[in-house]
Design an enzyme around this catalytic site. Sequence first.
Site, short mmCIF file in Angstrom:
data_model
loop_
_atom_site.label_atom_id
_atom_site.label_comp_id
_atom_site.label_asym_id
_atom_site.label_seq_id
_atom_site.Cartn_x
_atom_site.Cartn_y
_atom_site.Cartn_z
N HIS A 1 -66.67 2.42 -35.57
CA HIS A 1 -65.73 1.30 -35.48
C HIS A 1 -64.52 1.74 -34.66
CE1 HIS A 1 -63.07 -1.89 -37.74
NE2 HIS A 1 -62.94 -1.95 -36.42
N GLY B 1 -61.28 -9.99 -34.13
CA GLY B 1 -60.20 -10.97 -34.03
C GLY B 1 -59.67 -11.34 -35.40
N HIS C 1 -66.57 -7.86 -37.99
CA HIS C 1 -65.26 -7.66 -38.63
C HIS C 1 -65.11 -8.68 -39.76
CE1 HIS C 1 -64.02 -5.02 -35.43
NE2 HIS C 1 -62.79 -4.93 -35.89
N GLU D 1 -60.86 -7.90 -43.58
CA GLU D 1 -59.59 -7.34 -43.11
C GLU D 1 -58.56 -8.48 -43.17
OE1 GLU D 1 -59.01 -6.96 -38.88
OE2 GLU D 1 -57.70 -5.22 -39.07
N ASP E 1 -60.55 2.62 -35.35
CA ASP E 1 -60.23 1.26 -34.90
C ASP E 1 -59.63 1.27 -33.48
OD1 ASP E 1 -60.46 -1.44 -35.38
OD2 ASP E 1 -58.68 -1.61 -36.63
N ASP E 2 -58.36 1.62 -33.38
CA ASP E 2 -57.64 1.55 -32.10
C ASP E 2 -56.78 2.81 -31.95
OD1 ASP E 2 -58.23 -1.37 -31.26
OD2 ASP E 2 -57.61 -1.55 -33.35
N1 ADE Z 1 -59.52 -5.92 -32.27
C1 ADE Z 1 -59.03 -4.68 -32.14
N2 ADE Z 1 -58.64 -4.19 -33.33
C2 ADE Z 1 -58.89 -5.16 -34.25
C3 ADE Z 1 -58.74 -5.28 -35.65
N3 ADE Z 1 -58.22 -4.29 -36.39
N4 ADE Z 1 -59.11 -6.42 -36.25
C4 ADE Z 1 -59.62 -7.43 -35.52
N5 ADE Z 1 -59.82 -7.39 -34.21
C5 ADE Z 1 -59.46 -6.25 -33.57
ZN ZN Z 2 -61.69 -3.22 -35.46
#
Ligand code: ADE
Ligand code: ZN
Length: 335
Positions: A20, A170, A199, A202, A280-281
């Site tokens: 992820h 998203g 996703h 969350e 994630d990011d």
């Molecule tokens: N796109 C990038 N990171 C995200 C996240 N945490 N939740 C939903 N979409 C995303």
């Molecule tokens: Zn994500």
Amino acid sequence: MNTNTTSTDRLRTLPRAEVHVHLEGCFEAAMLEQWATRFGEPLPRPRERLFQFEGLADFLHFLDWACGLVRTREELAESAYAFSQRLAASGTGYADLIFNPTHWSHWHGRLPAMVDALDAGFRAAEQDGLPPVGLCVSLLRTQSADAAAELVDGLLQMKHPRVVALSIDGNEAAAGRTGPRFAEAFRRAGAAGLRRTVHAGESSGPEGVRDAIELLGADRIDHGVRAVEDAAVVQLLADRQIPLGICPSSNLALGVCPSMAEHPIEPLRRAGVPVSVNTDDPALLGTCLEHEYAMCADTFGWTDAELRAVARTSIDASFANDDVKASLREALACW
Ligand code: ADE
Ligand code: ZN
């Protein structure tokens, strides 16, 4: 990042996959500044606060700005190559990488060219001995059923070997309940042999996780942490052994969980849900995979056997091919 460096260094050697992580979340600040300067685009906020986010909606908005700076095939290929270098630096053996075409305004309507450019970067990386990557092409929760059908049509026409899955990400809180809207697109993708990662749990609660399973046929759920609020949904995940791709730092930064001590990864794992640890990011959130593992180990006192089991879940839950999985499992057995 403030986990103890010994455990972080040691965990960098733990053989594992990442399942992820978003390409959109891998831009370094210096790179964004350089691109923005070149196009005479102002930064959306002062440099020292560039990566400070006020929740998911603000974060997704930032992704549109950042991805809008990427204009050439070479830049896309470079981003792919840089992602593989990031994996190698973290000791990660394979990744399923999510990318969402809606964020990349310069490339709208040119999905084959995008996939081709990314594939060129990943091929070059593999030739240089960097880890392999599979692409999960993502819908955005706020898109329409027609847009979803169009994306799936495109993927089925392309049949690109780099693309392993259909994804959806998203903001579910902004979109409302959208499982029914996307069910047909996910059904067609699954029938054509694509894997499905969703996703949920969350920005939605446990009902979003249930819809991901029952309406979208999710092979894997991204986040899924809010399943913990409904014992029946936790039981469903455990009974069907549906893996969650959990991202602790992201949940803290975007306000999904108040603290590591209260993070649902531990009760979910103890309830028998297959959990993996992910970033994630990573660039935008200032983290890396070994740090995420170290945070969990430090907070919950995970033993080596428990770390090995979570790493094993990451490999099993990945959409890597059998050879990649077998070699990662072998390395893990020796750790
Ligand atoms: N796109 C990038 N990171 C995200 C996240 N945490 N939740 C939903 N979409 C995303
Ligand atoms: Zn994500």
